[in-house]
Design a protein around this motif. Structure first.
Motif, PDB file in Angstrom:
ATOM      1  N   ASP A  81     -15.472  -4.031   0.397  1.00  0.00           N
ATOM      2  CA  ASP A  81     -15.962  -2.436   0.066  1.00  0.00           C
ATOM      3  C   ASP A  81     -15.130  -1.087   1.730  1.00  0.00           C
ATOM      4  OD1 ASP A  81     -15.415  -0.159  -1.184  1.00  0.00           O
ATOM      5  OD2 ASP A  81     -17.360   0.504  -1.502  1.00  0.00           O
ATOM      6  N   VAL A  82     -14.524  -1.622   2.477  1.00  0.00           N
ATOM      7  CA  VAL A  82     -14.358  -1.370   2.878  1.00  0.00           C
ATOM      8  C   VAL A  82     -12.726  -0.406   3.871  1.00  0.00           C
ATOM      9  CG1 VAL A  82     -14.411  -1.337   6.737  1.00  0.00           C
ATOM     10  CG2 VAL A  82     -15.575  -2.497   5.066  1.00  0.00           C
ATOM     11  N   PHE A  83     -11.779  -1.447   3.538  1.00  0.00           N
ATOM     12  CA  PHE A  83     -10.441  -1.408   2.856  1.00  0.00           C
ATOM     13  C   PHE A  83      -9.989  -0.926   1.655  1.00  0.00           C
ATOM     14  CE2 PHE A  83     -11.335  -3.820   7.436  1.00  0.00           C
ATOM     15  CZ  PHE A  83     -10.563  -3.222   7.887  1.00  0.00           C
ATOM     16  N   ASN A  84     -10.297  -0.518   1.175  1.00  0.00           N
ATOM     17  CA  ASN A  84     -10.357  -0.026  -0.441  1.00  0.00           C
ATOM     18  C   ASN A  84      -8.908   1.049  -0.868  1.00  0.00           C
ATOM     19  OD1 ASN A  84     -11.245   2.643  -0.029  1.00  0.00           O
ATOM     20  ND2 ASN A  84     -12.914   2.238  -0.201  1.00  0.00           N
ATOM     21  N   LYS A  85      -8.854   1.016  -2.434  1.00  0.00           N
ATOM     22  CA  LYS A  85      -8.002   1.801  -2.234  1.00  0.00           C
ATOM     23  C   LYS A  85      -8.256   3.001  -2.226  1.00  0.00           C
ATOM     24  CE  LYS A  85      -6.603  -0.947  -6.611  1.00  0.00           C
ATOM     25  NZ  LYS A  85      -5.899  -1.074  -8.301  1.00  0.00           N
ATOM     26  N   ASP A  86      -9.300   3.854  -1.742  1.00  0.00           N
ATOM     27  CA  ASP A  86      -9.016   4.918  -1.792  1.00  0.00           C
ATOM     28  C   ASP A  86      -8.867   5.157  -0.654  1.00  0.00           C
ATOM     29  OD1 ASP A  86     -10.267   5.361  -3.926  1.00  0.00           O
ATOM     30  OD2 ASP A  86     -12.737   5.564  -4.095  1.00  0.00           O
ATOM     31  N   LEU A  87      -9.265   4.318   0.259  1.00  0.00           N
ATOM     32  CA  LEU A  87      -8.368   5.047   1.958  1.00  0.00           C
ATOM     33  C   LEU A  87      -6.739   4.806   2.025  1.00  0.00           C
ATOM     34  CD1 LEU A  87      -9.062   4.603   4.944  1.00  0.00           C
ATOM     35  CD2 LEU A  87      -9.028   2.550   4.819  1.00  0.00           C
ATOM     36  N   PHE A  88      -6.043   3.716   1.400  1.00  0.00           N
ATOM     37  CA  PHE A  88      -5.270   3.672   1.780  1.00  0.00           C
ATOM     38  C   PHE A  88      -4.496   4.734   1.091  1.00  0.00           C
ATOM     39  CE2 PHE A  88      -6.197  -0.432   2.756  1.00  0.00           C
ATOM     40  CZ  PHE A  88      -6.120   0.089   3.796  1.00  0.00           C
ATOM     41  N   GLU A  89      -4.878   5.183  -0.075  1.00  0.00           N
ATOM     42  CA  GLU A  89      -3.929   6.100  -1.704  1.00  0.00           C
ATOM     43  C   GLU A  89      -5.002   7.799  -0.172  1.00  0.00           C
ATOM     44  OE1 GLU A  89      -4.956   3.805  -5.262  1.00  0.00           O
ATOM     45  OE2 GLU A  89      -5.564   5.315  -5.110  1.00  0.00           O
ATOM     46  N   GLY A  90      -5.612   8.293  -0.281  1.00  0.00           N
ATOM     47  CA  GLY A  90      -5.877   8.776   0.556  1.00  0.00           C
ATOM     48  C   GLY A  90      -5.401   9.089   2.447  1.00  0.00           C
ATOM     49  N   LEU A  91      -4.788   7.868   2.476  1.00  0.00           N
ATOM     50  CA  LEU A  91      -3.543   8.212   3.723  1.00  0.00           C
ATOM     51  C   LEU A  91      -2.041   8.161   3.202  1.00  0.00           C
ATOM     52  CD1 LEU A  91      -4.753   5.197   5.917  1.00  0.00           C
ATOM     53  CD2 LEU A  91      -5.454   8.069   5.976  1.00  0.00           C
ATOM     54  N   ILE A 118       1.094  -0.721  -0.327  1.00  0.00           N
ATOM     55  CA  ILE A 118      -0.273   0.113   0.301  1.00  0.00           C
ATOM     56  C   ILE A 118       0.498   1.450  -0.147  1.00  0.00           C
ATOM     57  CG2 ILE A 118      -1.957  -0.956   0.967  1.00  0.00           C
ATOM     58  CD1 ILE A 118      -0.530   0.268   4.119  1.00  0.00           C
ATOM     59  N   ALA A 119       2.309   0.636   0.218  1.00  0.00           N
ATOM     60  CA  ALA A 119       3.122   1.969   0.449  1.00  0.00           C
ATOM     61  C   ALA A 119       2.852   3.419  -1.337  1.00  0.00           C
ATOM     62  CB  ALA A 119       4.341   1.755   0.805  1.00  0.00           C
ATOM     63  N   ASN A 120       2.221   2.036  -2.398  1.00  0.00           N
ATOM     64  CA  ASN A 120       2.964   3.382  -3.347  1.00  0.00           C
ATOM     65  C   ASN A 120       1.526   3.285  -3.986  1.00  0.00           C
ATOM     66  OD1 ASN A 120       6.031   3.137  -3.756  1.00  0.00           O
ATOM     67  ND2 ASN A 120       5.513   0.546  -4.326  1.00  0.00           N
ATOM     68  N   ASN A 121       1.328   4.736  -5.144  1.00  0.00           N
ATOM     69  CA  ASN A 121       0.273   4.239  -6.009  1.00  0.00           C
ATOM     70  C   ASN A 121       0.589   3.823  -7.187  1.00  0.00           C
ATOM     71  OD1 ASN A 121      -1.406   5.820  -3.854  1.00  0.00           O
ATOM     72  ND2 ASN A 121      -0.609   8.083  -4.325  1.00  0.00           N
ATOM     73  N   PRO A 122      -0.741   3.068  -7.595  1.00  0.00           N
ATOM     74  CA  PRO A 122      -2.177   2.797  -6.933  1.00  0.00           C
ATOM     75  C   PRO A 122      -1.439   1.595  -5.950  1.00  0.00           C
ATOM     76  CG  PRO A 122      -1.995   1.628  -9.292  1.00  0.00           C
ATOM     77  CD  PRO A 122      -1.082   2.223  -9.341  1.00  0.00           C
ATOM     78  N   SER A 123      -2.425   1.920  -4.924  1.00  0.00           N
ATOM     79  CA  SER A 123      -2.632   0.111  -3.456  1.00  0.00           C
ATOM     80  C   SER A 123      -2.789  -1.131  -4.237  1.00  0.00           C
ATOM     81  CB  SER A 123      -3.182   0.957  -2.562  1.00  0.00           C
ATOM     82  OG  SER A 123      -2.730   2.214  -2.141  1.00  0.00           O
ATOM     83  N   ASP A 124      -2.290  -1.849  -3.751  1.00  0.00           N
ATOM     84  CA  ASP A 124      -1.954  -3.214  -4.108  1.00  0.00           C
ATOM     85  C   ASP A 124      -3.300  -3.530  -3.291  1.00  0.00           C
ATOM     86  OD1 ASP A 124      -2.487  -5.760  -5.006  1.00  0.00           O
ATOM     87  OD2 ASP A 124      -0.479  -6.547  -3.955  1.00  0.00           O
ATOM     88  N   VAL A 125      -4.637  -3.542  -3.461  1.00  0.00           N
ATOM     89  CA  VAL A 125      -6.214  -3.694  -3.158  1.00  0.00           C
ATOM     90  C   VAL A 125      -7.071  -4.491  -3.496  1.00  0.00           C
ATOM     91  CG1 VAL A 125      -7.722  -2.536  -1.405  1.00  0.00           C
ATOM     92  CG2 VAL A 125      -5.401  -1.432  -0.809  1.00  0.00           C
ATOM     93  N   SER A 126      -7.643  -5.952  -3.124  1.00  0.00           N
ATOM     94  CA  SER A 126      -8.600  -6.317  -4.054  1.00  0.00           C
ATOM     95  C   SER A 126     -10.117  -5.820  -4.330  1.00  0.00           C
ATOM     96  CB  SER A 126      -8.883  -7.248  -3.171  1.00  0.00           C
ATOM     97  OG  SER A 126      -9.975  -8.391  -4.038  1.00  0.00           O
ATOM     98  N   ASN A 127     -10.433  -5.951  -5.446  1.00  0.00           N
ATOM     99  CA  ASN A 127     -11.752  -4.830  -5.209  1.00  0.00           C
ATOM    100  C   ASN A 127     -12.802  -6.273  -5.387  1.00  0.00           C
ATOM    101  OD1 ASN A 127     -11.353  -6.322  -7.727  1.00  0.00           O
ATOM    102  ND2 ASN A 127     -11.461  -3.962  -8.897  1.00  0.00           N
ATOM    103  N   ASN A 128     -12.632  -6.873  -5.098  1.00  0.00           N
ATOM    104  CA  ASN A 128     -14.061  -8.197  -4.607  1.00  0.00           C
ATOM    105  C   ASN A 128     -14.382  -8.288  -3.885  1.00  0.00           C
ATOM    106  OD1 ASN A 128     -14.743 -10.701  -4.306  1.00  0.00           O
ATOM    107  ND2 ASN A 128     -13.214 -12.115  -4.926  1.00  0.00           N
ATOM    108  N   SER A 129     -15.768  -7.429  -4.369  1.00  0.00           N
ATOM    109  CA  SER A 129     -16.891  -7.472  -3.541  1.00  0.00           C
ATOM    110  C   SER A 129     -17.778  -8.433  -3.620  1.00  0.00           C
ATOM    111  CB  SER A 129     -17.051  -5.706  -3.744  1.00  0.00           C
ATOM    112  OG  SER A 129     -17.370  -6.022  -4.817  1.00  0.00           O
TER     113      SER A 129
END
Length: 292
Positions: free
Chosen positions: A178-188, A148-159
């Motif tokens: 969709d709780v721990f999504n890419k938007d959350l980590f990229e925003g942080l 998650i350190a880089n953009n885009p973060s490696d986060v699954s989108n399996n919902s």
């Protein structure tokens, strides 16, 4: 019709054989405590027994599913609680940094703490119970959050929803998506970069708004988890009652009435003794008489 000694002997042997057969059946019922031991004994009881046993097996499987459902929901709720606390701490730090009173080294320290909290959120998102990941939809065997350190973060989108059958034809969703999504980590990540930039004029209000949205989203998800948990509790009570009813019906259908069986055995023993006594009288002389 002329009654011969041979006819008396044959009738006696046939009747005594039938009597032994009845005693054998009663003895079998006492030993097994079941009305029947084979379908041919009573096909109606056998057919009903199969139906009741099938129903009871289904109920017992539903009860195992309830344990699995509680496991998912309880661990999900605990994970979301930890995530909420981490985000609230991040918001607290961000608000402190946004007021423009912190020195650059203090903003750097805030950034480092937020990084640690971000990594903690990653660990929470990768919560695993047994061999299953809770927050990766139906792909429960693979970790949902990678680098998650880089953009885009490696986060699954399996919902996709994980559903368990808790009653006949009733499936309940037990996972949260969709709780721990890419938007959350990229925003942080952006927040950490802004704090490390050395520019104390960077506007952090957008980050605070995004954090608030994430907190509200998790709180709403926890409310959903709680509602599902309450419904499952009610369904479990109903299934428990169904198990009691199915067991009772199966027992009434198959189990013997021990008082009746013991009475039948005593009666049959009396009949047996009377038959043997009668046989000794009508079949004369006996072998012992010849031996005298």
């Amino acid at each position: 019709m002329r009654v011969t000694q041979s006819m008396l002997s044959n009738n006696f042997l046939k009747n005594i054989s039938n009597s032994y057969e009845k005693m054998g059946k009663i003895s079998e019922q006492m030993q097994t405590q079941k009305k029947i031991t084979r379908p041919s004994d009573d096909p109606v009881v056998a057919m009903k027994g199969i139906a009741y046993r099938t129903s009871l097996t289904e109920v017992q499987q539903f009860k195992r599913n309830f344990s699995e459902a509680h496991n998912w929901l309880d661990n999900t709720d605990a994970a979301l609680d930890q995530a909420t606390k981490a985000l609230q701490r991040i918001r607290e730090l961000t608000v402190k940094a946004a007021n423009g009173t912190l020195e650059s080294d203090q903003r750097e320290a805030v950034a480092k703490e937020i990084e640690q909290l971000r990594d903690q959120l990653k660990e929470i998102g990768n919560t695993q119970v047994g061999d299953k990941y809770l927050f990766n939809g139906t792909d429960t065997l693979n970790k949902p959050i990678g680098d998650i350190a880089n953009n885009p973060s490696d986060v699954s989108n399996n919902s996709n929803s994980v559903k368990l059958e808790l009653s006949k034809g009733v499936y309940i969703e037990v996972n949260s998506t969709d709780v721990f999504n890419k938007d959350l980590f990229e925003g942080l990540n952006k927040l950490v970069d802004d704090l490390k930039s050395g520019n104390d004029q960077v506007d952090l209000n957008d980050s605070i708004v995004d954090i608030d949205k994430s907190i509200n989203h998790i709180i709403n998800e926890r409310a959903t988890v709680g509602a599902r948990s309450n419904r499952i509790d009610l369904m479990e009570d109903r299934i428990d009652q169904q198990e009691i009813n199915a067991t009772k019906m199966m027992s009434k259908n198959e189990d013997v009435d021990m008082e009746k069986v013991i009475t039948d055995l005593i009666t049959q023993e009396a009949v047996q003794r009377a038959s043997l006594g009668m046989g000794a009288r009508i079949i004369q002389p006996t072998l012992l008489d010849f031996l005298r």
